[in-house]
Write a protein that holds these residues in place. Sequence first.
Motif, short mmCIF file in Angstrom:
data_model
loop_
_atom_site.label_atom_id
_atom_site.label_comp_id
_atom_site.label_asym_id
_atom_site.label_seq_id
_atom_site.Cartn_x
_atom_site.Cartn_y
_atom_site.Cartn_z
N ASP A 250 67.81 56.25 17.07
CA ASP A 250 67.06 57.47 17.37
C ASP A 250 67.95 58.66 17.03
O ASP A 250 69.16 58.64 17.28
CB ASP A 250 66.67 57.53 18.85
CG ASP A 250 65.43 56.71 19.15
OD1 ASP A 250 64.56 56.62 18.27
OD2 ASP A 250 65.35 56.14 20.25
N ARG A 252 68.56 62.79 17.69
CA ARG A 252 68.26 63.89 18.61
C ARG A 252 69.15 65.08 18.28
O ARG A 252 70.28 64.91 17.81
CB ARG A 252 68.52 63.49 20.07
CG ARG A 252 67.59 62.43 20.62
CD ARG A 252 67.95 62.08 22.08
NE ARG A 252 67.08 61.05 22.61
CZ ARG A 252 65.91 61.28 23.20
NH1 ARG A 252 65.50 62.53 23.35
NH2 ARG A 252 65.17 60.29 23.64
N HIS A 258 63.91 64.94 20.99
CA HIS A 258 63.97 63.71 20.21
C HIS A 258 63.37 63.97 18.84
O HIS A 258 62.25 64.49 18.72
CB HIS A 258 63.18 62.62 20.96
CG HIS A 258 63.07 61.34 20.21
ND1 HIS A 258 61.85 60.80 19.85
CD2 HIS A 258 64.00 60.49 19.76
CE1 HIS A 258 62.04 59.66 19.21
NE2 HIS A 258 63.35 59.45 19.15
N GLY A 260 63.07 61.51 16.39
CA GLY A 260 62.37 60.33 15.88
C GLY A 260 63.33 59.21 15.57
O GLY A 260 64.54 59.41 15.43
N GLY A 261 62.77 58.02 15.46
CA GLY A 261 63.58 56.85 15.14
C GLY A 261 63.55 56.56 13.65
O GLY A 261 62.56 56.83 12.96
N ARG A 345 68.12 52.87 19.16
CA ARG A 345 66.67 53.05 19.34
C ARG A 345 66.21 52.37 20.62
O ARG A 345 66.52 51.21 20.87
CB ARG A 345 65.90 52.48 18.15
CG ARG A 345 64.40 52.67 18.26
CD ARG A 345 63.69 52.08 17.06
NE ARG A 345 63.75 52.96 15.90
CZ ARG A 345 63.22 52.66 14.72
NH1 ARG A 345 62.62 51.51 14.54
NH2 ARG A 345 63.29 53.51 13.72
#
Length: 346
Positions: A250, A252, A258, A260-261, A345
């Motif tokens: 992930d 950040r 956040h 996204g992954g 993640r």
Amino acid sequence: MNHSTPLSPRLLGHLSPVRHRVLTTAQLRGHGVTTADTTERCRPDGPWQRILPGVILLRPGPPTPEERLHASLLYTARTTAGIPAQPGSGVPRASRPPTDALITGLAALALHGFGSAPPLVSLDTIDVLVPRLRRLRSTGCVRIVRTTTLPDPTFVAGVPVAPVARALADAVAELGDAAAVRELLAEAVRRGHCEPRSVVEELTAARLLGRPHVADAVDSLVAAGRTTAENRLYRMVYEHGLPDPVWNVDLRLPGGPHLGGVDAYWPGQAVAVELDTRAPCQDADAARSEYARKREHLERLGITVVRVTPRGLRDAMEQQAAVVRTALMASNDRDPAAYVVVLPRS
């Protein structure tokens, strides 16, 4: 013609072995066999038998799977021009005439080599896919399956067969056994017959996802497809000499939201790879919008996002590796990316 009189050398001299044994009444007339002769030979104790309307097996006894396939195509094809000379004829694709009837369902899957499909010899019914407006009815060993648009055929051992994804959907439509459905779908992906997306598209078009056992099998299929794609992504990196990324992370902003992954990330070059394993769904537009939003956000921060598909990894791994390598090399010519926090993640 006496019923014991053999067919003329004209008939036997140029037809394949299957065509020696399975002919239409029109073909027989073309070789000088009258309707009365055919009727006489097809009496209960005669040497021939009518196995489908207008289709004659020129011997007694149960038809072989090969003969049943050929008879099904003779019954459903608009003309015999679209029927292969025989299964395994080896006729080049370019010389094959168009066909308007395709073997589909479990029979097609058996021809495609599915170990989880029943063998042809055990099938009571052969599904044949035809255009919707054809005036045909299911009869004998043939079940008519209609479609608005006939897909391009895949030729297996000379037999025109529906593509795997369509054949799967037609098979699943007739199956109530959850374990059988799950096994067929899993084999399709595991053995590389097709990608989950194409299967789900066909099942969606056939309105089969409302059946709980089909929906459950699709969930398993998508998960299995993602695992297969991830394994191919690992292979691409290591077999094509790409530097090691961090996997399944992930992203950040420090103290921020956040982002996204991603499936692979090279922090030094600010390059991310994302596998597109999304299955088609009712909110596909929303999913595409979310993907575009995430990509745009990352690229505003100076992170290059490379999208790869399972099919691309399967069919063009070298080209996919070249795209990632180019993105990594281009990082030296870009402004430094914003600092992001990289986390496992969740």
